[in-house]
Motif scaffolding. Structure first.
Motif, PDB file in Angstrom:
ATOM      1  N   PHE A 116      61.076  29.503  43.763  1.00  0.00           N
ATOM      2  CA  PHE A 116      61.634  28.175  44.163  1.00  0.00           C
ATOM      3  C   PHE A 116      61.423  27.447  43.101  1.00  0.00           C
ATOM      4  CE2 PHE A 116      61.141  24.184  46.086  1.00  0.00           C
ATOM      5  CZ  PHE A 116      62.126  24.085  46.916  1.00  0.00           C
TER       6      PHE A 116
ATOM      7  N   VAL B 211      58.972  26.132  52.156  1.00  0.00           N
ATOM      8  CA  VAL B 211      58.954  27.325  51.369  1.00  0.00           C
ATOM      9  C   VAL B 211      57.340  27.537  51.376  1.00  0.00           C
ATOM     10  CG1 VAL B 211      59.592  28.419  49.334  1.00  0.00           C
ATOM     11  CG2 VAL B 211      60.750  26.332  50.129  1.00  0.00           C
TER      12      VAL B 211
ATOM     13  N   TYR C 172      64.213  33.577  55.831  1.00  0.00           N
ATOM     14  CA  TYR C 172      65.430  33.042  56.292  1.00  0.00           C
ATOM     15  C   TYR C 172      64.722  32.495  57.605  1.00  0.00           C
ATOM     16  CZ  TYR C 172      67.137  28.643  55.188  1.00  0.00           C
ATOM     17  OH  TYR C 172      67.656  27.329  54.932  1.00  0.00           O
TER      18      TYR C 172
ATOM     19  N   TRP D 287      62.122  29.152  54.214  1.00  0.00           N
ATOM     20  CA  TRP D 287      62.084  30.603  53.227  1.00  0.00           C
ATOM     21  C   TRP D 287      60.837  30.652  52.838  1.00  0.00           C
ATOM     22  CZ3 TRP D 287      64.264  28.766  48.025  1.00  0.00           C
ATOM     23  CH2 TRP D 287      64.496  30.469  47.015  1.00  0.00           C
TER      24      TRP D 287
END
Length: 249
Positions: free
Chosen positions: A5, A131, A148, A162
């Motif tokens: 990320f 995330v 997602y 995500w």
């Protein structure tokens, strides 16, 4: 997961908008220990160290915990141990009551002051990208996850989820960890003396409170997770104290 990320966040120039969170389980968090004269940090410390190592400023990392109103009217920590006492058993596969109440819900609740402020400034619901590091390899239920998706939409916030590491295999994760100078928690090595290698394959994935032989959300063979975990902990504590002079801190 955070490395994946943060690579994207840096590429798009939004690092200053990123916050990392660690949901403490209170007394059941793995503590730091001293073993053979070497200090091995607890999960809370490792989470903060990893966040910094991946490029996030310390002020953008937050540790949160569930609280309840105490006898004197002030807020006090609501430990996972309290949940275990209430339910009369540890979390287990098929009944992981800790996942929502002690982790996801706590982190989501901690966003409320930020959401309230930003909604007034923006004049619209605040968009949040959550995330997480789940992978298909980890369980049957996680094998069906979408990489997602939208998980919440109301007048205050719109939250998308995500999962950048969803397709990573366990072997790929181990290979990455062994190639990067980023500390992992010592329980992934079974116990500190084996810190140059990984725990035996029979050991299940562990959360912040689970010993290597599986006390929390365990998939241990034979379903004897609690018995095996207790035995492991007693053996380790006795060995650390009597044989090596190590101490629990």
């Amino acid at each position: 997961m955070m490395w994946l990320f943060m690579e994207t966040a840096r590429a798009t120039g939004v690092v200053e908008r990123v916050h990392s969170y660690y949901a403490s389980l209170g007394l059941l968090d793995w503590p730091g220990i001293t073993y053979h004269g070497v200090y091995w940090p607890g999960v809370s410390e490792v989470a903060a160290q990893q966040s910094t190592a991946f490029g996030l400023p310390p002020e953008q990392h937050f540790e949160v915990t569930r609280t309840i109103t105490g006898p004197d009217g002030t807020r006090m920590p609501h430990s996972l141990l309290t949940e275990i006492a209430t339910y009369g058993r540890f979390p287990r596969l098929g009944s992981k009551y800790c996942t929502k109440s002690a982790k996801e819900t706590v982190v989501s609740a901690s966003w409320t002051p930020f959401v309230t402020r930003r909604k007034k400034e923006l004049g619209r619901p605040v968009r949040i990208l959550k995330v997480q590091g789940m992978r298909r390899d980890e369980s049957r239920s996680r094998s069906t996850l979408s990489p997602y998706r939208n998980v919440l939409a109301n007048g205050a916030r719109v939250v998308d989820e995500w999962l950048p590491a969803l397709e990573w295999t366990t072997d790929a994760v181990k290979e990455w960890c062994d190639s990067m100078p980023i500390a992992r928690h010592w329980t992934y090595d079974w116990y500190p003396v084996l810190a140059t290698g990984w725990a035996p394959p029979a050991a299940p994935a562990r959360c912040a409170a689970s010993p290597p032989s599986g006390i929390c959300c365990s998939r241990s063979a034979g379903g004897r997770a609690l018995q095996r975990s207790t035995s492991w902990w007693k053996a380790f504590a006795a060995t650390a104290a009597a044989t090596t002079g190590g101490s629990m801190t």
